[in-house]
Scaffold this motif. Structure first.
Motif, short mmCIF file in Angstrom:
data_model
loop_
_atom_site.label_atom_id
_atom_site.label_comp_id
_atom_site.label_asym_id
_atom_site.label_seq_id
_atom_site.Cartn_x
_atom_site.Cartn_y
_atom_site.Cartn_z
N PHE A 90 4.73 -9.50 116.25
CA PHE A 90 4.96 -8.99 114.90
C PHE A 90 4.43 -7.56 114.80
CE2 PHE A 90 4.89 -13.59 114.52
CZ PHE A 90 6.02 -13.82 113.73
N ILE A 91 5.28 -6.70 114.32
CA ILE A 91 4.96 -5.27 114.24
C ILE A 91 3.81 -5.05 113.26
CG2 ILE A 91 5.91 -2.98 113.75
CD1 ILE A 91 7.13 -4.41 116.16
N GLY A 92 2.97 -4.05 113.58
CA GLY A 92 1.87 -3.71 112.69
C GLY A 92 1.68 -2.20 112.61
N PRO A 93 0.84 -1.73 111.72
CA PRO A 93 0.56 -0.30 111.60
C PRO A 93 0.03 0.29 112.91
CG PRO A 93 -0.31 -1.48 109.70
CD PRO A 93 0.13 -2.51 110.68
N GLY A 94 0.57 1.45 113.27
CA GLY A 94 0.17 2.10 114.51
C GLY A 94 1.18 1.91 115.63
N SER A 120 8.72 10.33 120.69
CA SER A 120 9.92 10.57 119.89
C SER A 120 10.29 9.40 118.99
CB SER A 120 11.11 10.87 120.83
OG SER A 120 11.36 9.75 121.67
N GLY A 121 9.52 8.32 119.04
CA GLY A 121 9.85 7.13 118.27
C GLY A 121 9.40 7.21 116.82
N ASN A 122 9.57 6.11 116.12
CA ASN A 122 9.22 6.01 114.70
C ASN A 122 7.85 5.35 114.55
OD1 ASN A 122 12.41 5.65 114.92
ND2 ASN A 122 11.95 6.64 112.95
N TRP A 123 6.90 6.11 114.05
CA TRP A 123 5.53 5.63 113.88
C TRP A 123 5.44 4.73 112.65
CZ3 TRP A 123 1.16 7.71 116.73
CH2 TRP A 123 -0.07 7.18 116.33
N VAL A 124 4.82 3.58 112.82
CA VAL A 124 4.60 2.67 111.69
C VAL A 124 3.36 3.15 110.95
CG1 VAL A 124 4.22 0.29 110.94
CG2 VAL A 124 5.65 0.76 112.95
N HIS A 125 3.52 3.53 109.70
CA HIS A 125 2.43 4.08 108.91
C HIS A 125 1.45 2.99 108.49
CE1 HIS A 125 4.53 7.89 108.86
NE2 HIS A 125 5.62 7.28 108.37
N SER A 126 0.33 3.45 107.93
CA SER A 126 -0.73 2.51 107.55
C SER A 126 -0.28 1.52 106.48
CB SER A 126 -1.95 3.27 107.05
OG SER A 126 -1.63 4.08 105.94
N ASP A 127 0.75 1.90 105.71
CA ASP A 127 1.27 0.96 104.70
C ASP A 127 2.32 0.02 105.27
OD1 ASP A 127 3.31 2.74 105.11
OD2 ASP A 127 3.61 3.23 102.98
N GLN A 175 -2.19 -4.25 117.60
CA GLN A 175 -2.98 -5.44 117.86
C GLN A 175 -3.67 -5.33 119.21
OE1 GLN A 175 -0.93 -9.18 117.01
NE2 GLN A 175 0.73 -8.04 116.01
N LYS A 176 -4.90 -5.83 119.26
CA LYS A 176 -5.66 -5.79 120.50
C LYS A 176 -6.74 -6.87 120.50
CE LYS A 176 -6.48 -1.50 119.60
NZ LYS A 176 -5.99 -1.36 118.19
N ALA A 177 -7.09 -7.28 121.70
CA ALA A 177 -8.22 -8.18 121.91
C ALA A 177 -9.28 -7.41 122.70
CB ALA A 177 -7.79 -9.44 122.66
N TYR A 178 -10.51 -7.93 122.68
CA TYR A 178 -11.62 -7.22 123.31
C TYR A 178 -12.28 -8.12 124.35
CZ TYR A 178 -10.93 -4.36 119.15
OH TYR A 178 -10.37 -3.59 118.16
N VAL A 179 -12.58 -7.53 125.50
CA VAL A 179 -13.27 -8.25 126.57
C VAL A 179 -14.59 -7.53 126.82
CG1 VAL A 179 -13.13 -9.14 128.92
CG2 VAL A 179 -11.05 -8.87 127.57
N THR A 180 -15.71 -8.24 126.62
CA THR A 180 -17.03 -7.63 126.74
C THR A 180 -17.91 -8.44 127.68
OG1 THR A 180 -17.92 -8.89 124.86
CG2 THR A 180 -16.85 -6.78 124.36
N GLY A 181 -19.07 -7.87 128.01
CA GLY A 181 -20.04 -8.58 128.83
C GLY A 181 -19.92 -8.25 130.31
N GLU A 182 -20.15 -9.27 131.13
CA GLU A 182 -20.21 -9.09 132.58
C GLU A 182 -18.79 -9.09 133.17
OE1 GLU A 182 -23.03 -8.40 134.39
OE2 GLU A 182 -23.70 -8.10 132.34
N ILE A 183 -18.09 -7.99 132.87
CA ILE A 183 -16.73 -7.78 133.34
C ILE A 183 -16.71 -6.44 134.07
CG2 ILE A 183 -14.35 -7.34 132.58
CD1 ILE A 183 -15.02 -10.20 132.36
N ASN A 184 -15.92 -6.34 135.13
CA ASN A 184 -15.89 -5.08 135.89
C ASN A 184 -15.39 -3.91 135.06
OD1 ASN A 184 -16.93 -6.04 138.36
ND2 ASN A 184 -14.97 -6.99 138.84
N THR A 185 -14.41 -4.13 134.19
CA THR A 185 -13.91 -3.06 133.32
C THR A 185 -13.79 -3.59 131.90
OG1 THR A 185 -12.58 -2.33 135.22
CG2 THR A 185 -12.15 -1.26 133.11
N PRO A 186 -14.92 -3.70 131.18
CA PRO A 186 -14.85 -4.20 129.80
C PRO A 186 -14.12 -3.21 128.90
CG PRO A 186 -17.06 -3.42 130.31
CD PRO A 186 -16.29 -3.36 131.59
#
Length: 401
Positions: A90-94, A120-127, A175-186
């Motif tokens: 699902f599309i979101g802002p950004g 060159s694409g169409n940016w989805v605005h914050s609204d 949309q994004k998820a986060y990987v933290t802690g004892e990871i080679n590339t957090p």
């Protein structure tokens, strides 16, 4: 004769005092304010005796299986498979959209040699909207590319006969998820139109670092924390441990600092051990410290002391209801389990390979009775020798007189 008698009396008293003296440091409670709870002062010595709050189990070929953890087996995850099969982005802002109107190049901005599709694409605005020629503002946030395509085609139909519209995402940034802690590339992992699972996110982050505790990683979603075992997922093939990630999810891989085992007593090298990724058995713990001290250890007394965690809320409730407990004469809850292994016959070490260690277990090997006696004697020897020398000197002095 009188002097000799006095000497012997002093010697006997000193020996008795020396026998009561224990080695090591000491702290005296004299003169200090010793605080007691009401339950301790009322119930007396019985409740303060730690022995009554410990369970002891013998490790034998027949009983060791009762204490072994249930082995993780390979399992499918049909629920996850079904969710992935129905997955839609699902599309979101950004996010940046690429919109193409076939046979109408004037409505399609080409990327060209120096501009990427994301530029060159169409940016989805914050609204959550974009602007498109002829039709103006289009609400795209929370919609799929198929829904956006249908809406743009419907609105363009007023100006173009049977418009052929194609919509795709040039850059996934909402949309994004986060990987933290004892990871080679957090860091963060973008969520795209390709489903992202925990296993995918760990692999894209470079895998686990050497000090990672892969049995107790956490997935935090909307403030709720869930413990996931990568050991079960990656080593045993238990796919029920895998999860489809959503926007804002946080995967944290802790250090294995909490995976501690303490080995003490009559072993060749007492020390702290860390449970590695493959786990640790009692026999492995003993071998890691060079085994028991064959000259001083009591081979029948190899103990594993495992504390019983008390629920904080339950503990507070028990304290609040202490008066009722005392009235019913209910014993206090146990605080530890002790598991005893007799390795007088060395083949019993095979039993130890079936007993898995847990974090904060204490392995303690007791001293043989003769060893304890020899230690007392070693403490008394300097005192006895000193008084023997004193007695000989006094006798020599009396002889001279």
């Amino acid at each position: 004769m009188e002097l000799t008698t006095k000497t012997l009396s002093i010697l006997l008293s000193s020996v008795l005092l020396a026998g009561c003296t224990m080695p090591g440091s000491h702290i005296s409670l004299g003169g200090k304010n010793v605080v007691q709870s009401d339950s301790e002062s009322d119930s007396g010595q019985a409740e303060n005796d730690i022995s009554s709050r410990v369970n002891v189990y013998s490790l034998t070929p027949n009983t060791v299986t009762q204490f072994k953890k249930e082995q993780v087996t390979s399992r499918n995850n049909p629920e996850l498979d079904e969710t992935i099969a129905k997955y839609q982005y699902f599309i979101g802002p950004g996010d940046i959209l690429n919109i193409t109107i076939w046979d109408h190049p004037e409505l399609t901005i080409p990327a060209g040699s120096y501009r990427s599709s994301s530029e060159s694409g169409n940016w989805v605005h914050s609204d959550g909207t974009i602007f498109y020629p002829y039709i103006g503002t289009v609400k795209v946030a929370g919609k799929t590319v198929t829904q956006i395509r249908d809406e743009i085609a419907r609105r363009l139909a007023k100006y173009i006969e049977s418009p052929q519209v194609d919509v795709n995402v040039a850059a996934f940034r909402a949309q994004k998820a986060y990987v933290t802690g004892e990871i080679n590339t957090p860091g963060q992992q973008p969520i795209t139109n390709v489903p992202l699972t925990i296993l995918d996110a760990i692999n894209r982050s470079g895998g686990l670092a050497p000090n990672a505790d892969w049995r107790n990683i956490t997935l935090t979603r909307n403030g709720q924390e869930e413990t996931i075992s990568l050991y079960a997922l990656m080593q045993r093939g238990d796919l029920t441990q895998n999860r489809l990630l959503k926007n804002g999810d946080i995967i944290h891989v802790p250090r294995n600092d909490g995976q501690k085992v303490f080995v003490m007593g009559e072993v060749n090298e007492p020390k702290l051990l860390k449970i590695d990724r493959s786990g640790m058995s009692l026999t492995e713990a003993l071998s890691s410290v060079g085994g028991i001290n064959e000259l001083e250890a009591d081979a029948t007394g190899v103990f594993v002391i495992r504390g019983i965690k008390q629920n904080v809320q339950n503990t507070q409730t028990e304290q609040a209801m202490a008066t009722h407990d005392n009235a019913d004469n209910q014993p206090p809850p146990p605080i530890a389990n002790i598991y005893q292994l007799n390795i007088k016959d060395a083949t019993a070490l095979v039993i130890g390979t079936e007993f898995d260690m847990q974090p904060y277990d204490i392995v303690y090997v007791t001293a043989a009775p003769i060893t304890r006696w020899n230690r007392v004697v070693r403490q008394l020897l300097p005192t006895i020798t000193g008084f023997n020398n004193l007695s000989e000197g006094l006798n020599y002095y009396m002889d001279l007189k």
